[in-house]
Design a protein around this motif. Structure first.
Motif, short mmCIF file in Angstrom:
data_model
loop_
_atom_site.label_atom_id
_atom_site.label_comp_id
_atom_site.label_asym_id
_atom_site.label_seq_id
_atom_site.Cartn_x
_atom_site.Cartn_y
_atom_site.Cartn_z
N ASN A 167 10.73 6.35 5.97
CA ASN A 167 11.20 7.47 5.14
C ASN A 167 11.94 8.52 5.95
N ASN A 190 0.81 -1.23 0.00
CA ASN A 190 0.00 0.00 0.00
C ASN A 190 0.83 1.27 0.00
N GLN A 191 2.15 1.10 -0.04
CA GLN A 191 3.02 2.27 0.10
C GLN A 191 3.04 3.11 -1.18
N THR A 192 3.28 4.39 -0.95
CA THR A 192 3.57 5.28 -2.08
C THR A 192 4.79 6.11 -1.69
N GLY A 193 5.76 6.12 -2.53
CA GLY A 193 6.92 6.97 -2.29
C GLY A 193 7.87 6.46 -1.24
#
Length: 347
Positions: free
Chosen positions: A317, A199-202
């Protein structure tokens, strides 16, 4: 003083080196009585022992267990002191320790699940002889319910044989997050990791998850296939065969963080037992990444960054902007742990 360290199952070899090193440096002669697989794992420091005896305690059947119990008793009664590296669960250990009630041999035991001290019948039999136990964390000592006639102390088995550390050729821009051990879904929450990354973005492309164990288990193959199916393989390092000790410890030393990946809300790690992953982090002075549930454990609170289901990717991040936790306390030193251990052994 003539001492024996006993480990008749094939588990918990990682605790043995610290103990024999502590004892040898204190001038004791130490024998190892152990399962053949433990002896094989301990071959890099076999010279620390004055004697090594194979003893396989993984047997079934009442008659053979009794025969093995008497055999072990006859070995142990010759020693001034015996340290049971796993002082619980085994009926052979239970029987041999009970028989030692009739001998002068002094007994101490490592307890890997402190709840057994108050809840296990087998442990109560063992405790007719063993009155001194050591747990693998001071946090566990603080949480344990200890019978009034039992002494409980702690030590950290965080010292390993000297290794030749080679250059791992790590890109200094990369952030290595190590997950030690072979992949079993029942042991760690790999499903959480898969779902979070799916489900990750970036996600920071400098992150590498080091799966530090032979991936070729049924669960490991499934895990790798799911990662590849999500096109996330560039975030992972896998090993297709058994990892030799030198390589294993090199990767630990070179990693930036350790991710225990415990199942959320598993209370057993709060007040009963410790995962070896914690002690690997303490040994190599690494910062851990843990679910916020485990903030109640003082050592983890001091040596971890924490995440929730909603913040996991953001925490990853943010790692490039963080400095790791420091290990400045005296308790992490060899000298301190050795003195604490020897003092308790002789108390």
């Amino acid at each position: 003083m003539n001492i024996a360290i006993v480990e008749i199952s094939e588990s918990h070899e990682e605790c043995i080196f610290s103990q024999v090193s502590f004892m040898k440096d204190a001038g004791y002669s130490v024998s190892l009585i152990a399962h053949p697989k433990v002896i094989q794992q301990a071959k890099s420091y076999a010279s620390y022992f004055s004697n090594i005896i194979e003893f396989d305690g993984d047997v079934k059947g009442i008659k053979i267990r009794m025969r093995k119990s008497i055999q072990l008793f006859n070995l142990l009664k010759k020693y001034d002191k015996v340290m049971f590296n796993t002082a619980s669960s085994s009926k052979i250990i239970r029987n041999a320790v009970f028989l030692l009630n009739f001998k002068k041999t002094s007994c101490v035991g490592v307890i890997h699940d402190v709840s057994k001290l108050s809840s296990s019948f087998t442990q109560k039999v063992i405790s007719t002889k063993i009155k001194k136990y050591v747990a693998l964390s001071e946090d566990l000592v603080a949480a344990a319910k200890v019978p009034s006639d039992i002494k409980l102390a702690s030590f950290y088995p965080i010292f390993f044989p000297n290794q030749e550390y080679e250059d791992m050729k790590k890109n200094k821009e990369e952030i290595w997050i190590c997950i030690p051990g072979r992949v079993f879904f029942s042991r760690r929450d790999y499903r959480f990791l898969i779902e979070q990354l799916a489900n990750q973005t970036g996600l920071d492309n400098r992150i590498k998850f080091i799966i530090l164990g032979n991936i070729n288990t049924t669960d490991g193959i499934q895990f790798k296939e799911e990662i590849n199916g999500l096109n996330l393989q560039n975030y992972f390092v896998f090993f297709e065969k058994f990892i030799e000790n030198a390589t294993y410890y090199n990767y630990l030393k070179s990693s930036d963080y350790i991710l225990p990946l415990l199942n959320k809300n598993d209370k057993s790690y709060v007040n009963q037992k410790i995962t070896g992953t914690f002690n690997l982090a303490y040994a190599y002075k690494k910062t851990m990444l843990n679910d916020e549930y485990y903030k109640v454990i003082p050592n983890l609170l001091a040596k971890s960054y924490f995440y929730t289901d909603n913040s996991f990717i953001n925490v990853l991040n943010s790692l490039s902007d963080k400095k790791g936790k420091q290990y400045e306390e005296e308790k992490w030193t060899y000298k301190f742990q050795q003195q604490q251990y020897i003092n308790f052994l002789n108390s």
